[in-house]
Design a protein around this motif. Structure first.
Motif, PDB file in Angstrom:
ATOM      1  N   VAL A  39       7.351   1.954  -4.563  1.00  0.00           N
ATOM      2  CA  VAL A  39       7.880   1.304  -5.766  1.00  0.00           C
ATOM      3  C   VAL A  39       9.260   0.702  -5.477  1.00  0.00           C
ATOM      4  CG1 VAL A  39       8.737   1.740  -8.113  1.00  0.00           C
ATOM      5  CG2 VAL A  39       6.522   2.647  -7.396  1.00  0.00           C
ATOM      6  N   LEU A  40      10.113   1.436  -4.773  1.00  0.00           N
ATOM      7  CA  LEU A  40      11.441   0.909  -4.425  1.00  0.00           C
ATOM      8  C   LEU A  40      11.324  -0.347  -3.570  1.00  0.00           C
ATOM      9  CD1 LEU A  40      13.447   4.176  -3.668  1.00  0.00           C
ATOM     10  CD2 LEU A  40      13.750   2.632  -5.611  1.00  0.00           C
ATOM     11  N   LEU A  41      10.422  -0.333  -2.597  1.00  0.00           N
ATOM     12  CA  LEU A  41      10.233  -1.522  -1.769  1.00  0.00           C
ATOM     13  C   LEU A  41       9.712  -2.692  -2.591  1.00  0.00           C
ATOM     14  CD1 LEU A  41       8.773  -0.209   1.608  1.00  0.00           C
ATOM     15  CD2 LEU A  41      10.986  -1.276   1.196  1.00  0.00           C
ATOM     16  N   TRP A  42       8.788  -2.417  -3.489  1.00  0.00           N
ATOM     17  CA  TRP A  42       8.226  -3.481  -4.315  1.00  0.00           C
ATOM     18  C   TRP A  42       9.313  -4.124  -5.174  1.00  0.00           C
ATOM     19  CZ3 TRP A  42       7.375  -4.528  -9.536  1.00  0.00           C
ATOM     20  CH2 TRP A  42       6.527  -5.586  -9.787  1.00  0.00           C
TER      21      TRP A  42
ATOM     22  N   LYS B 112      13.681 -13.170   3.821  1.00  0.00           N
ATOM     23  CA  LYS B 112      14.159 -13.115   5.207  1.00  0.00           C
ATOM     24  C   LYS B 112      15.151 -11.965   5.395  1.00  0.00           C
ATOM     25  CE  LYS B 112      17.556 -15.500   6.540  1.00  0.00           C
ATOM     26  NZ  LYS B 112      18.638 -16.333   6.913  1.00  0.00           N
ATOM     27  N   GLU B 113      16.078 -11.830   4.483  1.00  0.00           N
ATOM     28  CA  GLU B 113      17.071 -10.755   4.602  1.00  0.00           C
ATOM     29  C   GLU B 113      16.448  -9.397   4.338  1.00  0.00           C
ATOM     30  OE1 GLU B 113      20.869 -11.438   2.783  1.00  0.00           O
ATOM     31  OE2 GLU B 113      20.653 -13.587   3.099  1.00  0.00           O
ATOM     32  N   TRP B 114      15.565  -9.317   3.343  1.00  0.00           N
ATOM     33  CA  TRP B 114      14.901  -8.055   3.025  1.00  0.00           C
ATOM     34  C   TRP B 114      14.128  -7.540   4.231  1.00  0.00           C
ATOM     35  CZ3 TRP B 114       9.710  -6.831   3.171  1.00  0.00           C
ATOM     36  CH2 TRP B 114       9.360  -5.611   2.604  1.00  0.00           C
ATOM     37  N   ILE B 115      13.348  -8.404   4.848  1.00  0.00           N
ATOM     38  CA  ILE B 115      12.518  -7.966   5.969  1.00  0.00           C
ATOM     39  C   ILE B 115      13.388  -7.620   7.178  1.00  0.00           C
ATOM     40  CG2 ILE B 115      11.980 -10.208   7.016  1.00  0.00           C
ATOM     41  CD1 ILE B 115       9.465  -7.398   6.466  1.00  0.00           C
ATOM     42  N   LEU B 116      14.469  -8.338   7.370  1.00  0.00           N
ATOM     43  CA  LEU B 116      15.354  -8.047   8.492  1.00  0.00           C
ATOM     44  C   LEU B 116      16.050  -6.698   8.318  1.00  0.00           C
ATOM     45  CD1 LEU B 116      16.217  -9.158  11.184  1.00  0.00           C
ATOM     46  CD2 LEU B 116      18.016 -10.447  10.033  1.00  0.00           C
ATOM     47  N   VAL B 117      16.544  -6.425   7.123  1.00  0.00           N
ATOM     48  CA  VAL B 117      17.157  -5.116   6.859  1.00  0.00           C
ATOM     49  C   VAL B 117      16.119  -4.012   7.040  1.00  0.00           C
ATOM     50  CG1 VAL B 117      18.183  -3.641   5.074  1.00  0.00           C
ATOM     51  CG2 VAL B 117      18.949  -5.993   5.326  1.00  0.00           C
ATOM     52  N   TYR B 118      14.925  -4.235   6.511  1.00  0.00           N
ATOM     53  CA  TYR B 118      13.846  -3.242   6.638  1.00  0.00           C
ATOM     54  C   TYR B 118      13.518  -2.969   8.109  1.00  0.00           C
ATOM     55  CZ  TYR B 118       9.361  -0.944   6.356  1.00  0.00           C
ATOM     56  OH  TYR B 118       8.356  -0.050   6.515  1.00  0.00           O
ATOM     57  N   LEU B 119      13.316  -4.031   8.888  1.00  0.00           N
ATOM     58  CA  LEU B 119      12.931  -3.862  10.287  1.00  0.00           C
ATOM     59  C   LEU B 119      14.048  -3.250  11.130  1.00  0.00           C
ATOM     60  CD1 LEU B 119      10.894  -7.150  10.840  1.00  0.00           C
ATOM     61  CD2 LEU B 119       9.998  -4.806  10.657  1.00  0.00           C
TER      62      LEU B 119
ATOM     63  N   TYR C 235      10.383   5.187   8.117  1.00  0.00           N
ATOM     64  CA  TYR C 235       9.752   3.882   7.903  1.00  0.00           C
ATOM     65  C   TYR C 235       9.669   3.465   6.441  1.00  0.00           C
ATOM     66  CZ  TYR C 235       8.195   3.105  12.694  1.00  0.00           C
ATOM     67  OH  TYR C 235       8.160   2.868  14.046  1.00  0.00           O
ATOM     68  N   LEU C 236       9.966   4.358   5.526  1.00  0.00           N
ATOM     69  CA  LEU C 236       9.828   3.995   4.125  1.00  0.00           C
ATOM     70  C   LEU C 236      11.078   4.319   3.304  1.00  0.00           C
ATOM     71  CD1 LEU C 236       7.936   2.801   2.004  1.00  0.00           C
ATOM     72  CD2 LEU C 236       7.053   5.100   1.619  1.00  0.00           C
ATOM     73  N   MET C 237      11.450   5.598   3.255  1.00  0.00           N
ATOM     74  CA  MET C 237      12.534   6.003   2.358  1.00  0.00           C
ATOM     75  C   MET C 237      13.901   5.463   2.795  1.00  0.00           C
ATOM     76  SD  MET C 237      10.746   7.442   0.138  1.00  0.00           S
ATOM     77  CE  MET C 237      11.964   8.087  -0.979  1.00  0.00           C
ATOM     78  N   LEU C 238      14.254   5.644   4.048  1.00  0.00           N
ATOM     79  CA  LEU C 238      15.555   5.157   4.519  1.00  0.00           C
ATOM     80  C   LEU C 238      15.639   3.628   4.496  1.00  0.00           C
ATOM     81  CD1 LEU C 238      18.367   5.806   5.529  1.00  0.00           C
ATOM     82  CD2 LEU C 238      17.443   5.934   7.851  1.00  0.00           C
ATOM     83  N   PRO C 239      14.612   2.901   4.961  1.00  0.00           N
ATOM     84  CA  PRO C 239      14.691   1.446   4.840  1.00  0.00           C
ATOM     85  C   PRO C 239      14.795   0.968   3.386  1.00  0.00           C
ATOM     86  CG  PRO C 239      13.054   2.022   6.472  1.00  0.00           C
ATOM     87  CD  PRO C 239      13.470   3.301   5.799  1.00  0.00           C
ATOM     88  N   ALA C 240      14.067   1.615   2.469  1.00  0.00           N
ATOM     89  CA  ALA C 240      14.154   1.230   1.054  1.00  0.00           C
ATOM     90  C   ALA C 240      15.575   1.461   0.537  1.00  0.00           C
ATOM     91  CB  ALA C 240      13.147   2.006   0.220  1.00  0.00           C
ATOM     92  N   ALA C 241      16.149   2.615   0.859  1.00  0.00           N
ATOM     93  CA  ALA C 241      17.522   2.900   0.427  1.00  0.00           C
ATOM     94  C   ALA C 241      18.496   1.904   1.047  1.00  0.00           C
ATOM     95  CB  ALA C 241      17.903   4.334   0.806  1.00  0.00           C
TER      96      ALA C 241
END
Length: 159
Positions: free
Chosen positions: A15-18, A27-34, A72-78
Protein backbone atom coordinates in the motif's frame (compact mmCIF):
# COMPACT_ATOMS: atom_id res chain seq x y z
CA UNK A 1 1.28 -14.90 15.17
CA UNK A 2 4.51 -14.16 13.28
CA UNK A 3 3.01 -15.17 9.95
CA UNK A 4 0.08 -12.81 10.49
CA UNK A 5 2.44 -9.94 11.35
CA UNK A 6 4.58 -10.76 8.31
CA UNK A 7 1.55 -10.60 6.00
CA UNK A 8 0.33 -7.38 7.62
CA UNK A 9 3.74 -5.82 7.02
CA UNK A 10 3.71 -7.11 3.44
CA UNK A 11 0.34 -5.52 2.68
CA UNK A 12 1.31 -2.26 4.40
CA UNK A 13 4.47 -2.16 2.27
CA UNK A 14 2.49 -2.75 -0.93
CA UNK A 15 0.00 0.00 0.00
CA UNK A 16 2.84 2.42 0.83
CA UNK A 17 4.50 1.71 -2.51
CA UNK A 18 1.23 2.15 -4.36
CA UNK A 19 0.60 5.54 -2.76
CA UNK A 20 4.20 6.61 -3.31
CA UNK A 21 3.69 6.19 -7.06
CA UNK A 22 1.46 9.23 -6.93
CA UNK A 23 3.98 11.42 -5.11
CA UNK A 24 7.10 11.50 -7.26
CA UNK A 25 8.00 11.35 -10.90
CA UNK A 26 8.31 7.66 -11.72
CA UNK A 27 11.98 7.95 -12.69
CA UNK A 28 12.93 9.22 -9.23
CA UNK A 29 10.64 6.78 -7.42
CA UNK A 30 12.11 3.77 -9.18
CA UNK A 31 15.67 5.02 -8.72
CA UNK A 32 15.21 5.54 -4.97
CA UNK A 33 13.54 2.12 -4.73
CA UNK A 34 16.29 0.33 -6.66
CA UNK A 35 19.18 2.09 -4.88
CA UNK A 36 17.65 1.38 -1.49
CA UNK A 37 16.99 -2.27 -2.33
CA UNK A 38 20.45 -2.76 -3.81
CA UNK A 39 22.39 -1.34 -0.89
CA UNK A 40 20.11 -2.73 1.82
CA UNK A 41 20.30 -6.31 0.55
CA UNK A 42 24.10 -6.13 0.48
CA UNK A 43 24.35 -4.60 3.94
CA UNK A 44 21.62 -6.85 5.35
CA UNK A 45 23.34 -9.96 4.06
CA UNK A 46 26.64 -8.88 5.63
CA UNK A 47 24.96 -8.28 9.02
CA UNK A 48 23.24 -11.68 8.94
CA UNK A 49 26.34 -13.53 7.71
CA UNK A 50 28.35 -11.96 10.53
CA UNK A 51 25.75 -13.48 12.87
CA UNK A 52 24.83 -10.11 14.35
CA UNK A 53 21.14 -10.85 13.94
CA UNK A 54 18.92 -13.61 12.63
CA UNK A 55 15.46 -13.94 11.08
CA UNK A 56 14.12 -17.22 12.52
CA UNK A 57 10.56 -17.07 11.13
CA UNK A 58 10.37 -16.73 7.36
CA UNK A 59 7.33 -16.85 5.14
CA UNK A 60 8.20 -16.35 1.48
CA UNK A 61 11.93 -15.81 1.87
CA UNK A 62 12.99 -19.23 3.19
CA UNK A 63 16.00 -19.40 0.84
CA UNK A 64 17.46 -16.08 1.97
CA UNK A 65 19.29 -15.43 5.20
CA UNK A 66 18.35 -11.76 5.28
CA UNK A 67 14.84 -10.32 5.40
CA UNK A 68 13.52 -9.88 1.88
CA UNK A 69 10.37 -8.23 3.27
CA UNK A 70 12.35 -5.50 5.01
CA UNK A 71 15.13 -5.02 2.46
CA UNK A 72 13.04 -5.14 -0.73
CA UNK A 73 9.75 -3.69 0.44
CA UNK A 74 9.56 -1.95 3.82
CA UNK A 75 12.85 -0.03 3.80
CA UNK A 76 12.56 1.08 0.15
CA UNK A 77 8.96 2.23 0.78
CA UNK A 78 10.07 4.21 3.84
CA UNK A 79 12.99 5.67 1.90
CA UNK A 80 10.74 6.80 -0.94
CA UNK A 81 8.63 8.73 1.57
CA UNK A 82 11.76 10.10 3.22
CA UNK A 83 13.04 11.25 -0.18
CA UNK A 84 9.70 12.82 -1.02
CA UNK A 85 9.40 14.68 2.30
CA UNK A 86 13.00 15.95 2.09
CA UNK A 87 12.94 16.84 -1.61
CA UNK A 88 13.14 20.60 -0.96
CA UNK A 89 14.95 20.33 2.41
CA UNK A 90 18.39 21.58 3.25
CA UNK A 91 20.80 19.44 5.30
CA UNK A 92 19.35 20.32 8.75
CA UNK A 93 15.84 19.38 7.59
CA UNK A 94 17.12 16.13 6.09
CA UNK A 95 18.91 15.27 9.33
CA UNK A 96 15.82 15.94 11.45
CA UNK A 97 13.57 13.90 9.17
CA UNK A 98 16.11 11.07 9.03
CA UNK A 99 16.07 11.11 12.81
CA UNK A 100 12.27 10.83 12.79
CA UNK A 101 12.09 8.05 10.18
CA UNK A 102 14.90 6.09 11.86
CA UNK A 103 13.24 6.45 15.25
CA UNK A 104 9.89 5.22 13.94
CA UNK A 105 11.38 2.17 12.24
CA UNK A 106 13.48 1.37 15.31
CA UNK A 107 10.41 1.68 17.56
CA UNK A 108 8.68 -0.89 15.36
CA UNK A 109 11.66 -3.26 15.28
CA UNK A 110 12.32 -3.32 19.05
CA UNK A 111 9.00 -4.95 20.05
CA UNK A 112 9.23 -7.29 17.05
CA UNK A 113 12.60 -8.48 18.31
CA UNK A 114 11.46 -8.72 21.91
CA UNK A 115 8.06 -10.40 21.48
CA UNK A 116 8.20 -12.32 18.17
CA UNK A 117 10.41 -14.68 16.22
CA UNK A 118 10.57 -12.39 13.20
CA UNK A 119 13.97 -11.00 14.22
CA UNK A 120 16.51 -12.07 16.80
CA UNK A 121 19.46 -9.95 17.90
CA UNK A 122 22.77 -11.64 18.66
CA UNK A 123 25.38 -8.89 18.86
CA UNK A 124 23.07 -6.37 17.19
CA UNK A 125 21.18 -3.81 19.27
CA UNK A 126 18.40 -1.30 18.66
CA UNK A 127 21.04 1.44 18.67
CA UNK A 128 22.78 -0.17 15.67
CA UNK A 129 19.44 -0.25 13.89
CA UNK A 130 18.79 3.40 14.64
CA UNK A 131 22.26 4.61 13.61
CA UNK A 132 22.42 2.47 10.47
CA UNK A 133 18.96 3.58 9.33
CA UNK A 134 19.77 7.23 10.06
CA UNK A 135 22.96 7.07 7.99
CA UNK A 136 21.32 4.97 5.28
CA UNK A 137 18.51 7.48 4.72
CA UNK A 138 21.02 10.33 4.48
CA UNK A 139 23.30 8.32 2.17
CA UNK A 140 20.52 7.53 -0.33
CA UNK A 141 19.21 11.10 -0.18
CA UNK A 142 22.63 12.61 -0.90
CA UNK A 143 23.27 10.03 -3.62
CA UNK A 144 19.99 11.01 -5.29
CA UNK A 145 20.96 14.68 -5.01
CA UNK A 146 24.24 13.94 -6.77
CA UNK A 147 22.48 11.90 -9.48
CA UNK A 148 19.95 14.69 -10.07
CA UNK A 149 22.72 17.30 -10.20
CA UNK A 150 24.76 15.21 -12.66
CA UNK A 151 21.64 14.73 -14.81
CA UNK A 152 20.92 18.46 -14.80
CA UNK A 153 24.53 19.23 -15.81
CA UNK A 154 24.37 16.70 -18.62
CA UNK A 155 21.12 18.19 -19.92
CA UNK A 156 22.47 21.75 -19.80
CA UNK A 157 25.63 20.71 -21.70
CA UNK A 158 23.54 19.01 -24.35
CA UNK A 159 21.65 22.21 -25.27
Amino acid sequence: MEIILWWIAFFIGIVLLWFSLRKLPFKEWILVYLLTSYFSIILGTIVVEENMLHYPEKVLDKHFESSILFEYLMLPAANIYFYYTTYQSKLPGMLIQSLIYSSLLTMIEVPLEKYTDLIEYHTWTWMYTFISLFLFFIFIRILMQLINKAGACAVSRGK
